[in-house]
Design an enzyme around this catalytic site. Structure first.
Site, short mmCIF file in Angstrom:
data_model
loop_
_atom_site.label_atom_id
_atom_site.label_comp_id
_atom_site.label_asym_id
_atom_site.label_seq_id
_atom_site.Cartn_x
_atom_site.Cartn_y
_atom_site.Cartn_z
N TYR A 1 45.11 37.05 46.96
CA TYR A 1 45.45 38.18 46.10
C TYR A 1 44.63 38.25 44.81
CZ TYR A 1 48.27 42.10 44.73
OH TYR A 1 48.67 43.37 44.43
N ASP B 1 39.02 46.57 32.05
CA ASP B 1 39.68 45.26 32.07
C ASP B 1 38.92 44.16 31.34
OD1 ASP B 1 41.89 43.67 32.87
OD2 ASP B 1 40.75 42.85 34.54
N SER C 1 47.88 42.03 30.90
CA SER C 1 47.86 42.70 32.19
C SER C 1 49.06 43.64 32.30
CB SER C 1 47.95 41.68 33.33
OG SER C 1 46.82 40.84 33.30
N ARG D 1 48.23 47.47 43.94
CA ARG D 1 46.96 47.76 43.27
C ARG D 1 46.09 48.73 44.07
NH1 ARG D 1 45.83 44.83 38.23
NH2 ARG D 1 47.71 43.60 37.98
N CYS E 1 49.74 46.53 30.86
CA CYS E 1 50.24 47.19 29.64
C CYS E 1 49.50 48.50 29.38
CB CYS E 1 50.09 46.27 28.43
SG CYS E 1 51.33 44.98 28.34
N LYS F 1 38.84 37.42 37.02
CA LYS F 1 39.40 36.58 35.95
C LYS F 1 38.77 35.19 35.94
CE LYS F 1 42.12 40.00 35.30
NZ LYS F 1 42.73 40.70 34.22
N HIS G 1 39.24 40.08 27.47
CA HIS G 1 40.12 40.83 28.36
C HIS G 1 40.34 42.21 27.76
CE1 HIS G 1 44.23 40.89 30.66
NE2 HIS G 1 43.27 41.43 31.36
N ARG H 1 48.86 36.88 40.46
CA ARG H 1 48.32 35.60 39.98
C ARG H 1 49.46 34.61 39.80
NH1 ARG H 1 47.30 36.01 35.21
NH2 ARG H 1 47.66 38.23 34.86
O1 SAT Z 1 45.23 39.97 39.66
S1 SAT Z 1 44.33 40.28 38.53
O2 SAT Z 1 44.18 39.12 37.69
O3 SAT Z 1 43.02 40.67 39.04
C1 SAT Z 1 44.95 41.59 37.67
C2 SAT Z 1 45.56 41.26 36.38
O4 SAT Z 1 46.47 40.45 36.29
O5 SAT Z 1 45.13 41.85 35.37
MN MN Z 2 43.54 42.29 33.40
#
Ligand code: SAT
Ligand code: MN
Length: 597
Positions: free
Chosen positions: A198, A278, A249, A367, A251, A207, A227, A70
């Site tokens: 991505y 998530d 994210s 990922r 963690c 998100k 989240h 992101r």
């Molecule tokens: O790239 S995502 O936003 O889907 C994953 C994340 O940052 O938690």
């Molecule tokens: Mn996340």
């Protein structure tokens, strides 16, 4: 007409006129359609086949090397009043934003297929679910959306019944970081994303919809879009209690959601059930408890660090029907990443011959995309239209010092302050946020679609007569000793901390009051079979008065940045803690733990 819904057809026509695709394909979400997409991507090289004997129907996607996470500085909230987006968001005037991004969309799909992807966030029959349509020119995005959401005909039928949907428009454009935007229009229930293929930039149900637009919708409709992972903990009496937990994210949310209890716990009959890893949508039920659904149907998890030791459940679910993105590959075509095992990969994430001089073989933000139900710990309750009742909310960050392993909020208001004060060291999940500790309230800093001041007020508003709100906790698995080593083993052993929380919920454990919250008594923690370094327990729970006075000063300054929108009740709660810390020479837990171990 492709759809019964006039407004939908009109929007698709408008988009097609602007983007000028060669073909328009309405996705039905079928297996045959998915196979067809995969075959096309194997042909174009968008996907690479992995070892089909060991990993049936697993594929690898290599993203553009400048498109790997992101990008927060290009993510904007477009509201007519700038204050509504708040200092926590980048803001742009909606008219200016549309003009800017529409110019990029002009003719951008020439030579490509435009896919119309109807999706539902949450179980198809749930009143808590919300739907959208993502229009995209990326077959990779379509394939991922099919795994991550309830996608296709059934979602379209719900949209036609309800007559409303989020308009989510996406093009990979030229994948040029200079021509990239991720824009949100909460007042129009619309998203426009250009120039990235991505993750959260492109899978717009995640998100963009489920958190940024979702949080704003949730505020006006009286619920919460968070989240958070959702996990069910079954005790030896077969009672299952649900916990929702927010971490920034990368963690360890996925690991916690799929936790395998330590041996002793397993022997006693404890089990962990994964509802989500998530995102969590919660709203009050008639009985005053908060009920939660996972709006997603799959996991888009971080690969590096996933291993038989850290997350055996994840490893098991990744053996088939998985799309990997930016991982490395072994010489026999298996996916590989740092932390998986001792093998040396053949190709790195960019497809080059692996050379350690080029850095990690798998990208640190590489990922996997996989169906939620493939996880051995998957909870069938994830399909429950009514959601699951939440007994505890957990906030946590990555803090090498200062913050104890676990503490409990005195009440809801204190819990909201705990969430609002969260901070964490940056990770690889965003490319552009540096490496220092940053404030990340409720782990929503990159994802709250409106002013954090209003968001805190919305959280506080749930504290009403008749409500049976969850208890709120704060954890820190990442505290380090003077030698720089983690003090707590984490992973499965986090079960010990969860058990203490649930004992607090049922009234089976006491706690020690301190100015910053309630801490466990050592005798209430189950440490059987756990070997901690000498002094680790004391260090994990040490509350240093001077350091905490500094921390509270920093929190106060941070909260002030929300100015007039900061709720007075939160300010008052903060004042109370500051004063309590001033009164206390050295908070109690240090003394208690020093003698109790
Ligand atoms: O790239 S995502 O936003 O889907 C994953 C994340 O940052 O938690
Ligand atoms: Mn996340």
């Amino acid at each position: 007409m492709p759809s019964q819904l006039e407004a939908l057809n009109r929007w698709i026509d408008d988009v097609a006129k602007r983007t000028r695709p060669d073909h328009v394909h309405w996705c039905d979400g079928s297996e045959a359609e998915y196979r067809q997409l995969v075959d096309e991507m194997l042909e174009t090289g968008d996907l690479v086949e992995l070892n089909q004997d060991t990993h049936p129907r697993c594929y690898l996607h290599r993203s553009d090397p400048k498109d790997v996470a992101r990008v927060e500085k290009l993510t904007v909230i477009c509201t007519s009043n700038r204050e509504d987006a708040g200092p926590n968001n980048n803001w742009m005037d909606p008219d200016e934003a549309h003009a800017k991004i529409d110019a990029l969309f002009d003719g951008c799909m020439q030579g490509r297929t435009m896919y119309v992807v109807p999706y539902c966030m949450g179980p198809l029959g749930s009143p808590l679910s919300r739907c959208g349509i993502e229009v995209t020119d990326s077959p990779y995005v379509v394939a991922n959306m099919r795994i991550m959401t309830r996608m296709g005909t059934a979602a379209l039928e719900r949209i036609e019944r309800e007559g409303t949907f989020i308009k989510a428009l996406h093009s990979i454009g030229e994948l040029d970081p200079e021509r990239r935007w991720i824009m949100h229009f909460p007042e129009e229930l619309a998203i426009k994303s250009y120039g990235s293929g991505y993750g959260g930039n492109a899978l717009l149900g995640k998100k963009c919809h489920a958190l940024r637009i979702g949080s704003s919708q949730a505020r006006s409709e009286g619920w919460l879009a968070e989240h958070m992972l959702i996990v069910g903990i079954e005790n030896p009496r077969h009672e299952i209690r649900y916990v929702a937990a927010a971490f920034p994210s990368a963690c360890g949310k996925t690991n916690l959601a799929m936790l395998i209890p330590p041996e002793g716990y397993q022997r006693d009959g404890w089990k962990v059930w994964t509802v989500g890893d998530d995102i969590c949508w919660m709203r009050p039920g008639k009985d005053g408890r908060l009920y939660a659904i996972n709006p997603e149907a799959g996991y888009f998890g971080v690969a590096p660090g996933t291993s038989a030791r850290t997350n055996p459940n994840a490893l098991a679910m990744l053996q088939h029907d998985t799309i990997f993105t930016n991982v490395a590959v072994t010489d026999n075509g298996q996916p590989w990443w740092e932390g998986l095992d001792q093998r040396t990969p053949a190709k790195d994430w960019q497809g080059r011959d692996h050379d350690p001089a080029n850095g990690p073989a798998a990208h640190p933000n590489s990922r996997f995309t996989v169906r939620a139900s493939q996880c051995p710990s998957w909870s069938p309750e994830a399909e429950n239209d009514q959601g699951v009742p939440i007994d505890a909310i957990v906030f946590g960050g990555r803090r090498r010092s200062l913050v104890p392993l676990v503490m409990e909020a005195r009440d809801w208001t204190h819990g909201v302050l705990m969430g609002a004060s969260m901070a964490s060291e940056a990770t690889a999940a965003a490319t552009d946020v540096g490496h220092n500790v940053r404030r990340d309230p409720m782990a929503m800093k990159p994802f709250c679609g409106y002013n954090f001041g209003d968001y805190f007020a919305h959280w506080l508003s749930f504290d009403q007569p008749g409500m049976k709100l969850p208890k709120v906790f704060h954890v820190n698995w990442f505290r380090k000793g003077d030698d720089g080593r983690f003090l707590w083993p984490g992973f499965g052993d986090n079960m010990r901390v969860l058990e203490w929380m649930l004992k607090r919920v049922t009234g089976e454990a006491d706690a020690i009051e301190t100015p910053i919250g309630h801490l466990p008594r050592v005798e209430d923690l189950n440490l059987d079979g756990l070997e901690l370094a000498d002094g680790a327990l004391e260090a994990l729970f040490r509350v240093d008065g001077a350091e905490w006075r500094d921390e509270q000063a920093a929190i106060g300054k941070y909260l002030e940045s929300y100015g007039a929108r900061l709720p007075a009740a939160l300010k008052a709660e903060h004042r109370r803690i500051v004063e309590a810390l001033e009164d206390e020479a050295e908070p109690a837990p240090l003394r208690v733990h020093a003698s109790a171990s």
